[in-house]
Design a protein around this motif. Structure first.
Motif, PDB file in Angstrom:
ATOM      1  N   LYS A  31       0.824  -1.196   0.000  1.00 32.23           N
ATOM      2  CA  LYS A  31       0.000   0.000   0.000  1.00 32.23           C
ATOM      3  C   LYS A  31       0.869   1.261   0.000  1.00 32.23           C
ATOM      4  O   LYS A  31       1.837   1.366   0.751  1.00 32.23           O
ATOM      5  CB  LYS A  31      -0.947   0.024   1.201  1.00 32.23           C
ATOM      6  N   SER A  99      -5.180  -1.205   9.098  1.00 27.39           N
ATOM      7  CA  SER A  99      -4.772   0.023   9.790  1.00 27.39           C
ATOM      8  C   SER A  99      -3.874  -0.248  10.986  1.00 27.39           C
ATOM      9  O   SER A  99      -3.419   0.672  11.637  1.00 27.39           O
ATOM     10  CB  SER A  99      -6.011   0.802  10.239  1.00 27.39           C
ATOM     11  N   GLN A 103       2.549   3.800   8.890  1.00 24.37           N
ATOM     12  CA  GLN A 103       2.917   4.320   7.583  1.00 24.37           C
ATOM     13  C   GLN A 103       4.340   4.871   7.657  1.00 24.37           C
ATOM     14  O   GLN A 103       4.725   5.510   8.638  1.00 24.37           O
ATOM     15  CB  GLN A 103       1.956   5.427   7.156  1.00 24.37           C
TER      16      GLN A 103
ATOM     17  N   ILE B  30     -10.381   1.510  15.713  1.00 24.18           N
ATOM     18  CA  ILE B  30      -9.759   0.270  16.185  1.00 24.18           C
ATOM     19  C   ILE B  30      -8.354   0.524  16.694  1.00 24.18           C
ATOM     20  O   ILE B  30      -7.806  -0.273  17.437  1.00 24.18           O
ATOM     21  CB  ILE B  30      -9.753  -0.821  15.096  1.00 24.18           C
ATOM     22  N   ASN B  31      -7.768   1.635  16.272  1.00 23.54           N
ATOM     23  CA  ASN B  31      -6.486   2.022  16.832  1.00 23.54           C
ATOM     24  C   ASN B  31      -6.224   3.494  16.581  1.00 23.54           C
ATOM     25  O   ASN B  31      -6.947   4.153  15.815  1.00 23.54           O
ATOM     26  CB  ASN B  31      -5.348   1.164  16.280  1.00 23.54           C
ATOM     27  N   GLY B  92      -7.495   4.987  13.037  1.00 26.55           N
ATOM     28  CA  GLY B  92      -7.639   3.894  12.095  1.00 26.55           C
ATOM     29  C   GLY B  92      -8.904   3.099  12.356  1.00 26.55           C
ATOM     30  O   GLY B  92      -9.322   2.932  13.503  1.00 26.55           O
ATOM     31  N   ASN B  93      -9.515   2.624  11.283  1.00 25.80           N
ATOM     32  CA  ASN B  93     -10.712   1.796  11.398  1.00 25.80           C
ATOM     33  C   ASN B  93     -10.719   0.780  10.275  1.00 25.80           C
ATOM     34  O   ASN B  93     -10.017   0.928   9.277  1.00 25.80           O
ATOM     35  CB  ASN B  93     -11.968   2.673  11.340  1.00 25.80           C
ATOM     36  N   TYR B  94     -11.506  -0.252  10.433  1.00 27.33           N
ATOM     37  CA  TYR B  94     -11.541  -1.336   9.450  1.00 27.33           C
ATOM     38  C   TYR B  94     -11.880  -0.800   8.060  1.00 27.33           C
ATOM     39  O   TYR B  94     -12.848  -0.079   7.885  1.00 27.33           O
ATOM     40  CB  TYR B  94     -12.574  -2.382   9.849  1.00 27.33           C
ATOM     41  N   ASN B  97      -8.916   4.339   5.355  1.00 32.54           N
ATOM     42  CA  ASN B  97      -7.594   4.939   5.461  1.00 32.54           C
ATOM     43  C   ASN B  97      -7.484   5.732   6.754  1.00 32.54           C
ATOM     44  O   ASN B  97      -8.474   6.164   7.334  1.00 32.54           O
ATOM     45  CB  ASN B  97      -7.356   5.861   4.271  1.00 32.54           C
ATOM     46  N   PHE B  98      -6.253   5.917   7.204  1.00 28.98           N
ATOM     47  CA  PHE B  98      -6.024   6.760   8.369  1.00 28.98           C
ATOM     48  C   PHE B  98      -6.509   8.174   8.114  1.00 28.98           C
ATOM     49  O   PHE B  98      -6.443   8.676   7.008  1.00 28.98           O
ATOM     50  CB  PHE B  98      -4.536   6.823   8.691  1.00 28.98           C
ATOM     51  N   PHE B 100      -5.711  11.943   9.595  1.00 28.08           N
ATOM     52  CA  PHE B 100      -4.798  12.703  10.434  1.00 28.08           C
ATOM     53  C   PHE B 100      -5.467  13.979  10.928  1.00 28.08           C
ATOM     54  O   PHE B 100      -6.238  14.610  10.205  1.00 28.08           O
ATOM     55  CB  PHE B 100      -3.542  13.089   9.636  1.00 28.08           C
TER      56      PHE B 100
END
Lengths: 114, 110
Positions: A31, A99, A103, B30-31, B92-94, B97-98, B100
């Motif tokens: 990714k 996730s 990154q 989730i994180n 972050g989640n299932y 994308n992250f 910010f």
């Protein structure tokens, strides 16, 4: 230091020119991402890729395009640069689309369009 | 609307003091990860905390997560001039994308 590289680091270019920002990573990550960041501001995701031949648009609409012909290479192209494209462009990669994975970021390309 | 939002926007402290930055978010996660960005550079990953964890340590860094309040904090103890940077949280989640936040700009004065 992460093994992800961006060139050029700085670019000053006139309006209407076509430019390609290069991004390469040697970690074999599937990714990859492109973010746009104005000075002192948050990152906006403009493109990402799950792997070879995969490209997706991010949350922020962008006139740029990307390609992913090889795992390690994820270039970003602007067909006709405009002053509104002036910004910092950050490339990143991660081992997985999940996730839970951090990154890794390149040093960025600071683009100025005059 | 953005998911993560750091507070304060800017923080200035003396070397040796502790620095605390907060991150609030809107939806379940989730994180949550914290990153550092030195001026004009890319981001560097600092620490990841999962939604079932409450606290994590890494060297001089301590991160807490309160999912009931949808917030996280990053504490840097005994700060140094080299800690001067912007600090970003990313949620972050299932299958997503992250996202910010806008970051906290930390200045550590010698």
């Amino acid at each position: 230091e992460a093994d992800i590289y961006q060139t050029p680091r700085y670019l000053v270019i006139g309006t209407g020119k076509k430019i390609t920002l290069e991004c390469s990573q040697t970690m074999g990550h599937d990714k990859m991402y492109w973010y746009q960041q104005d000075p002192g501001m948050e990152l906006h995701l403009i493109h990402y890729s799950y792997g070879v031949n995969s490209t997706e648009k991010g949350d922020l609409s962008s006139e740029s395009t990307v390609s992913r012909i090889r795992t390690e290479h994820f270039p970003l192209t602007l067909e006709s640069a405009r002053p509104s494209h002036t910004s910092q462009y950050l490339c990143a990669s991660s081992e997985s689309a999940e996730s839970d994975y951090e990154q890794y970021f390149g040093p960025g390309t600071r683009l100025t369009v005059t | 609307s953005q998911q993560g939002e750091e507070d304060p926007q800017a923080l200035s402290i003396q070397e040796g003091e502790n620095a605390t930055m907060n991150c609030s978010y809107k939806t379940s996660i989730i994180n949550l990860q914290w990153y550092r960005q030195n001026s004009g550079r890319g981001l560097v990953h600092l620490i990841l905390i999962r939604s079932n964890e409450r606290e994590k340590h890494s060297g001089r860094l301590r991160v807490t997560l309160d999912t009931s309040k949808k917030s996280s904090s990053l504490l840097i103890t005994a700060s140094r001039a080299a800690d001067t940077a912007s600090y970003f949280c990313a949620t972050g989640n299932y299958g997503q994308n992250f996202v910010f936040g806008p970051g906290t700009r930390l200045s550590v004065l010698p």
